[in-house]
Design an enzyme around this catalytic site. Structure first.
Site, short mmCIF file in Angstrom:
data_model
loop_
_atom_site.label_atom_id
_atom_site.label_comp_id
_atom_site.label_asym_id
_atom_site.label_seq_id
_atom_site.Cartn_x
_atom_site.Cartn_y
_atom_site.Cartn_z
N ARG A 27 0.82 -1.22 0.00
CA ARG A 27 0.00 0.00 0.00
C ARG A 27 0.85 1.27 0.00
NH1 ARG A 27 -5.33 -1.15 2.54
NH2 ARG A 27 -5.32 0.92 3.43
N ASN A 100 -5.65 5.13 10.46
CA ASN A 100 -5.57 5.46 9.03
C ASN A 100 -6.55 6.60 8.79
OD1 ASN A 100 -3.99 3.25 8.73
ND2 ASN A 100 -5.38 2.09 7.43
#
Ligand code: AGP
Length: 611
Positions: A27, A100
């Site tokens: 990611r 996040n």
């Protein structure tokens, strides 16, 4: 972009967390960290800038372990990549949190918490979460209640996992805007921002919805929705293969994924065509009536997916009377647009979690501004799929390399499937739709053939390694392919690459052309071939170095300035997909020769879940 993994177990979890972080590496991130409750129930933390391997080495030197833990890969948004900014963040000895997303009102919260005496050790927005939950924990006496209270004050997007010595064997997690999933074990449970991180320990998952806060214990899971009500969320069994995250014989995931394209295309075609007919069920049940009403199409996407949308526009307008517009999501979401009648709102996204694309969809839904929304997406459990009225799934399998390859070609294929279905819905089957359906069956084999050019392109790549700039040219539906070729080259080799519709060259970019400027051109046969050839003559006359990917029927003549790489003759509608392959290979080999981190290029993230 940032990744989360957490575990509550009856066995040590540090290795599970580190393996989870490794699986989230694709990611994109710049630092990593982990926190566990040790055998004496103390909060222990370790963080490192750089790769997960650095964190793993640090843990070997100074081991910490425990049976409840959280871990994170950070992609810097607030504050530089530095150990002090890496997650988990803590509030004294009260709790640790990984996050996040972005807390937009973090400055106001920082000020408020400062007035209560909280000091800050980082530049991040995340640290306010730790202190605010800790403040409520002292008042409420339970981590779950504290998180439910604190989340009322957060503005922005977040996925959170929190642990506290006050409550051993417990994680509390929350989701708003950023994905978060609970993985179910036996006598142990896990949380993660991505199922890949949890596949070694489970294949049973609960996908949290926006606004959910959950208590995750050893034997118990409780989920509360936005209104604070106890709710049930379905358990889904994933068939995702663990092996998808293995490199096998390949040196990089990007190369593996380029070579997986014949299979990805064949899988995306499976069960979608039957003797020259597009099966309407590909976008959902009873959709033909809705599609028959479509008078306009708006396509929204970002990056590579946007390029797919641009090609889609050429195709849709060439075969139907439906006007189609394409726009990047980050612009569309903030632009005022007049609402249009009977508009089909199409979003394209590999991940289905791209914040800008999701926001654009939310905006149109709120305005009740479309007839229906349809997503083209590669992740069945993603937010985009769940939020859309209809979905057309690409079946590319997990894409790990940050540079999108097989997701792009299957998106193009999905747009053709949508086009065929639309034609059938509007006018019934036509000769053109039948031909399209027949041609599509040829795709896997054509892509296979073009992949055989790999050694030729590997050699060609040597001519690019000392270049700083390059131009990519195409016309018609090949213009977005030129854009995609340029994006691939710049994102993994860091060579500046610009793409133009070849006819636009004379309006400015021609000034850049000299013997040092490589000019890559895409030249399949078709209406615009002769026009393109004239554009290339102009480059040739100015000493430009031409690299032309041409149909074997295009009669392109090589010379000392012109390198011609011949591709098999293909039906016009398939050419954008087929001509993408050599451009992906070119970018890949140039990057390998330059020694860059091909699968994880600097500054980029696979899944862009923040604005
Ligand atoms: C492509 O190589 C990219 N890394 C990037 O442009 C990507 O396509 C974009 O961020 C959109 O992602 P999505 O398809 O997951 O929405």
């Amino acid at each position: 972009m940032c990744g989360i993994i957490g575990a509550v177990a009856q066995r040590p979890v540090a290795d599970i967390l580190i393996e989870g972080l490794r699986r989230l590496e694709y990611r994109g991130y710049d630092s990593a960290g982990l926190a566990v409750l040790d055998s004496t129930n103390r909060l222990q933390r370790s963080r490192a800038v750089g790769k997960v391997a650095m964190l793993a080495t640090k843990l070997l030197e100074t081991p910490i372990d425990g049976k409840t833990g959280i871990a994170h890969t950070r992609w810097a948004t607030h504050g530089k990549p530095a150990e002090m900014n890496a997650h988990p963040h803590v509030s004294g000895t009260w709790l640790g949190v990984v996050h996040n997303g972005i807390i937009e009102n973090y400055l106001a919260l920082r000020e408020k918490l400062g007035s209560y005496g909280y000091g800050f050790d980082s530049e991040t927005d995340t640290e306010v979460i730790a202190h605010l939950v800790a403040l409520h924990l002292k008042r409420e006496g339970s981590l779950l209640k504290a998180t439910l209270k604190a989340r009322q004050e957060f503005k922005g997007a977040y996925a959170l996992a929190i642990l506290s010595p006050e409550e051993p064997n417990t994680l509390v997690v929350a989701r708003q805007g950023s994905p978060l999933i609970i993985g179910l074990g036996i006598g142990e449970n896990f949380v993660g921002s991505d199922i890949q991180a949890m596949l070694p320990v489970t294949n049973r998952f609960i996908y949290l919805e926006n606004g959910d806060v959950a208590y995750v214990g050893l034997h118990k899971i409780e989920i509360y929705n936005e209104e604070g009500e106890l709710v049930e969320r379905p358990i889904r069994e994933s068939r995702a293969k663990d092996s998808a995250s293995e490199l096998g014989e390949y040196r990089h995931f990007m190369l593996k994924e380029i070579f997986e394209q014949p299979t990805a295309i064949a899988s995306t075609l499976e069960n979608r065509l039957a003797s020259g007919h597009f099966l309407p069920s590909i976008v959902g049940q009873n959709v033909m009536e809705t599609l028959a009403k479509v008078e306009e199409i708006q396509i929204i996407a970002c990056g590579t997916s946007y390029h797919a949308g641009m090609v889609g526009r050429y195709w849709i307008e060439s075969m139907t009377d439906i006007p189609c517009t394409v726009e990047v999501a980050s612009e569309y979401r903030y632009r005022r647009q007049p609402l249009r009648k009977n508009m089909l709102f199409v979003t394209i996204s590999q991940s289905g979690e791209t914040a800008d694309t999701l926001a654009a969809l939310e905006k149109i839904k709120e305005a009740k501004g479309c007839l229906a929304s349809l997503s083209i997406c590669n992740v069945a459990e993603s937010s985009l799929v769940r939020e859309s009225d209809m979905n057309l799934m690409t079946v590319a399998g997990p894409e790990i390399g940050v540079a999108s390859t097989k997701a792009f070609t299957t998106q193009l294929l999905a747009l053709q499937l949508l086009l065929g279905t639309l034609i059938q819905a509007k006018t019934g089957e036509t000769d053109a739709s039948r031909k399209l359906a027949q041609d599509l069956q040829l795709l896997p084999i054509l892509v296979e053939q073009v992949l055989e050019l790999n050694p030729v392109i590997e050699k060609l790549a040597e001519q690019f390694i000392d270049k700083h700039h390059s131009l990519f040219l195409g016309r018609g539906a090949q213009y977005p392919i030129a854009l995609e070729g340029a994006l691939k080259l710049k994102e993994i080799s860091y060579i500046h690459a610009e793409a133009y519709p070849a006819g636009e060259l004379k309006h400015g970019p021609l000034a850049l052309v000299d013997s040092e400027m490589p000019v890559v051109a895409i030249a399949p046969t078709g209406l615009l071939l002769e026009k393109l050839k004239s554009n290339l003559e102009v480059v040739h006359a100015r000493g430009g170095q031409l690299y032309v990917f041409a149909s074997q029927n295009a009669q392109m003549k090589p010379d000392e300035q012109t390198h011609v790489i011949e591709l098999p003759a293909v039906p016009e509608m398939l050419a954008p997909i087929v001509y993408t392959i050599p451009l992906q290979l070119l970018a890949y080999h140039v990057a390998v020769l330059k020694g860059t981190d091909v699968d994880k290029p600097r500054n980029l993230a696979k899944s862009v879940t923040v604005e």
